[in-house]
Write a protein that holds these residues in place. Sequence first.
Motif, PDB file in Angstrom:
ATOM      1  N   ALA A 112       0.886  -1.164   0.000  1.00  0.00           N
ATOM      2  CA  ALA A 112       0.000   0.000   0.000  1.00  0.00           C
ATOM      3  C   ALA A 112       0.923   1.213   0.000  1.00  0.00           C
ATOM      4  CB  ALA A 112      -0.905  -0.001   1.219  1.00  0.00           C
ATOM      5  N   PHE A 113       1.146   1.760  -1.193  1.00  0.00           N
ATOM      6  CA  PHE A 113       2.110   2.841  -1.355  1.00  0.00           C
ATOM      7  C   PHE A 113       1.550   4.154  -0.807  1.00  0.00           C
ATOM      8  CE2 PHE A 113       3.300  -0.112  -4.805  1.00  0.00           C
ATOM      9  CZ  PHE A 113       4.647  -0.278  -4.509  1.00  0.00           C
ATOM     10  N   GLY A 114       2.447   5.134  -0.632  1.00  0.00           N
ATOM     11  CA  GLY A 114       2.026   6.470  -0.253  1.00  0.00           C
ATOM     12  C   GLY A 114       0.991   7.007  -1.222  1.00  0.00           C
ATOM     13  N   TYR A 115       0.070   7.820  -0.694  1.00  0.00           N
ATOM     14  CA  TYR A 115      -1.112   8.198  -1.469  1.00  0.00           C
ATOM     15  C   TYR A 115      -1.544   9.608  -1.085  1.00  0.00           C
ATOM     16  CZ  TYR A 115      -5.933   7.767  -3.279  1.00  0.00           C
ATOM     17  OH  TYR A 115      -7.107   7.939  -3.963  1.00  0.00           O
ATOM     18  N   GLY A 116      -1.841  10.418  -2.108  1.00  0.00           N
ATOM     19  CA  GLY A 116      -2.420  11.732  -1.827  1.00  0.00           C
ATOM     20  C   GLY A 116      -1.698  12.852  -2.537  1.00  0.00           C
ATOM     21  N   ASP A 117      -1.692  14.000  -1.897  1.00  0.00           N
ATOM     22  CA  ASP A 117      -1.137  15.233  -2.440  1.00  0.00           C
ATOM     23  C   ASP A 117       0.346  15.318  -2.091  1.00  0.00           C
ATOM     24  OD1 ASP A 117      -0.430  17.833  -3.064  1.00  0.00           O
ATOM     25  OD2 ASP A 117      -2.048  18.782  -1.936  1.00  0.00           O
ATOM     26  N   ALA A 118       1.213  15.205  -3.106  1.00  0.00           N
ATOM     27  CA  ALA A 118       2.659  15.189  -2.859  1.00  0.00           C
ATOM     28  C   ALA A 118       3.198  16.533  -2.382  1.00  0.00           C
ATOM     29  CB  ALA A 118       3.393  14.750  -4.119  1.00  0.00           C
ATOM     30  N   ASN A 119       2.367  17.581  -2.437  1.00  0.00           N
ATOM     31  CA  ASN A 119       2.758  18.893  -1.919  1.00  0.00           C
ATOM     32  C   ASN A 119       2.017  19.235  -0.625  1.00  0.00           C
ATOM     33  OD1 ASN A 119       4.643  19.725  -3.969  1.00  0.00           O
ATOM     34  ND2 ASN A 119       2.900  19.909  -5.354  1.00  0.00           N
ATOM     35  N   ALA A 120       1.550  18.213   0.071  1.00  0.00           N
ATOM     36  CA  ALA A 120       0.695  18.431   1.238  1.00  0.00           C
ATOM     37  C   ALA A 120       1.444  19.046   2.412  1.00  0.00           C
ATOM     38  CB  ALA A 120       0.077  17.104   1.676  1.00  0.00           C
ATOM     39  N   PHE A 159     -10.382  17.495   4.469  1.00  0.00           N
ATOM     40  CA  PHE A 159      -9.275  17.088   3.609  1.00  0.00           C
ATOM     41  C   PHE A 159      -9.666  16.007   2.592  1.00  0.00           C
ATOM     42  CE2 PHE A 159      -7.164  18.593   7.442  1.00  0.00           C
ATOM     43  CZ  PHE A 159      -6.047  19.263   6.971  1.00  0.00           C
ATOM     44  N   VAL A 160     -10.720  15.251   2.875  1.00  0.00           N
ATOM     45  CA  VAL A 160     -11.026  14.030   2.127  1.00  0.00           C
ATOM     46  C   VAL A 160     -12.423  14.094   1.548  1.00  0.00           C
ATOM     47  CG1 VAL A 160     -11.215  11.504   2.274  1.00  0.00           C
ATOM     48  CG2 VAL A 160      -9.510  12.700   3.655  1.00  0.00           C
ATOM     49  N   GLY A 183     -14.951  11.979  -1.842  1.00  0.00           N
ATOM     50  CA  GLY A 183     -14.985  10.862  -2.775  1.00  0.00           C
ATOM     51  C   GLY A 183     -15.137   9.518  -2.087  1.00  0.00           C
ATOM     52  N   PRO A 184     -15.027   8.425  -2.861  1.00  0.00           N
ATOM     53  CA  PRO A 184     -15.282   7.074  -2.342  1.00  0.00           C
ATOM     54  C   PRO A 184     -14.286   6.661  -1.273  1.00  0.00           C
ATOM     55  CG  PRO A 184     -14.296   6.963  -4.532  1.00  0.00           C
ATOM     56  CD  PRO A 184     -14.633   8.402  -4.288  1.00  0.00           C
ATOM     57  N   ARG A 185     -14.743   5.833  -0.349  1.00  0.00           N
ATOM     58  CA  ARG A 185     -13.891   5.453   0.778  1.00  0.00           C
ATOM     59  C   ARG A 185     -12.745   4.530   0.368  1.00  0.00           C
ATOM     60  NH1 ARG A 185     -17.239   3.682   5.936  1.00  0.00           N
ATOM     61  NH2 ARG A 185     -15.677   4.853   7.110  1.00  0.00           N
ATOM     62  N   ARG A 186     -12.936   3.759  -0.718  1.00  0.00           N
ATOM     63  CA  ARG A 186     -11.872   2.841  -1.151  1.00  0.00           C
ATOM     64  C   ARG A 186     -10.743   3.555  -1.896  1.00  0.00           C
ATOM     65  NH1 ARG A 186     -12.670  -2.612  -1.320  1.00  0.00           N
ATOM     66  NH2 ARG A 186     -11.468  -2.808  -3.246  1.00  0.00           N
ATOM     67  N   ARG A 187     -11.048   4.668  -2.545  1.00  0.00           N
ATOM     68  CA  ARG A 187     -10.026   5.447  -3.253  1.00  0.00           C
ATOM     69  C   ARG A 187     -10.423   6.919  -3.197  1.00  0.00           C
ATOM     70  NH1 ARG A 187      -5.856   3.645  -6.163  1.00  0.00           N
ATOM     71  NH2 ARG A 187      -4.848   5.084  -7.614  1.00  0.00           N
ATOM     72  N   PRO A 188     -10.264   7.536  -2.066  1.00  0.00           N
ATOM     73  CA  PRO A 188     -10.747   8.905  -1.867  1.00  0.00           C
ATOM     74  C   PRO A 188      -9.848   9.939  -2.534  1.00  0.00           C
ATOM     75  CG  PRO A 188      -9.636   8.138   0.104  1.00  0.00           C
ATOM     76  CD  PRO A 188      -9.695   6.965  -0.833  1.00  0.00           C
ATOM     77  N   ASP A 189     -10.361  11.135  -2.633  1.00  0.00           N
ATOM     78  CA  ASP A 189      -9.589  12.286  -3.099  1.00  0.00           C
ATOM     79  C   ASP A 189      -9.064  13.032  -1.874  1.00  0.00           C
ATOM     80  OD1 ASP A 189     -10.240  11.833  -5.844  1.00  0.00           O
ATOM     81  OD2 ASP A 189     -12.216  12.711  -5.471  1.00  0.00           O
ATOM     82  N   LEU A 190      -7.758  13.321  -1.867  1.00  0.00           N
ATOM     83  CA  LEU A 190      -7.130  14.021  -0.747  1.00  0.00           C
ATOM     84  C   LEU A 190      -6.636  15.385  -1.199  1.00  0.00           C
ATOM     85  CD1 LEU A 190      -4.903  11.226   0.882  1.00  0.00           C
ATOM     86  CD2 LEU A 190      -7.378  11.559   1.019  1.00  0.00           C
ATOM     87  N   GLU A 191      -6.891  16.392  -0.375  1.00  0.00           N
ATOM     88  CA  GLU A 191      -6.414  17.746  -0.644  1.00  0.00           C
ATOM     89  C   GLU A 191      -5.550  18.215   0.515  1.00  0.00           C
ATOM     90  OE1 GLU A 191      -8.131  22.246  -1.568  1.00  0.00           O
ATOM     91  OE2 GLU A 191      -9.504  20.541  -1.449  1.00  0.00           O
TER      92      GLU A 191
END
Length: 219
Positions: free
Chosen positions: A38-46, A85-86, A88-96
């Motif tokens: 399970a790799f890192g996930y989300g906004d790389a500029n967070a 911050f989150v 969208g869907p719980r299995r693959r959400p959108d992160l800001e």
Amino acid sequence: MSDRAVSASVKNVTDRTSNPFGLRPPFDRTGPDERTAAFGYGDANADFHVIGDHPGAHGGKRTGVPFTETEAGLAVQDVFRDAGFVSGPRRRPDLENLYWNYVHMCCLPNGHEPTEAEYDELERYFDAELRAINAHILLPVGDRATDHVLREYTTQRARLELDMADLHAREIRGRGFMVVPIRNPLEWEEGDRETIVATIESILESDYRQTKGVATRIG
């Protein structure tokens, strides 16, 4: 892969949500049809970086996304939904303005825990990704992640007991970061969820920044 190779492979690739730096784990103990990690996930500029333990504890063995699937993982996800911050869907959400990863990214067979040697082997990959994200606020979840973050990224570990009930939602200054530990959701008591949500919202409402290498809050 050497430490130098790990550092060289970490680039600020912001158009990828999952594994934006293209890290490759050094071992694979999964079956042929299972996810390697399970790799890192989300906004790389967070500015906010949430750090869990491993996919078996906090989720992602099937989805490949940290903080999904398991009760503990979804509880953490829902805290950051409440804080805005989150979506969208719980299995693959959108992160800001938010990034998720694990101290130990590799998936293991059901019922297996990472060994100390495996944690050690993945430490340089975790460290490279953390420094590439370079968030202001680190939010480790549970004992393992909190212990690692306090030891490696602050000078506070020697004077702090690893008592997650006491450390939960505390603001601890680190070396270029502010650390806000989160107690494992499976151990939450009455008020723990509300406390961490309120702390995150308070940080968002303030002006947080880095001054002389130490994350601080103004206001």
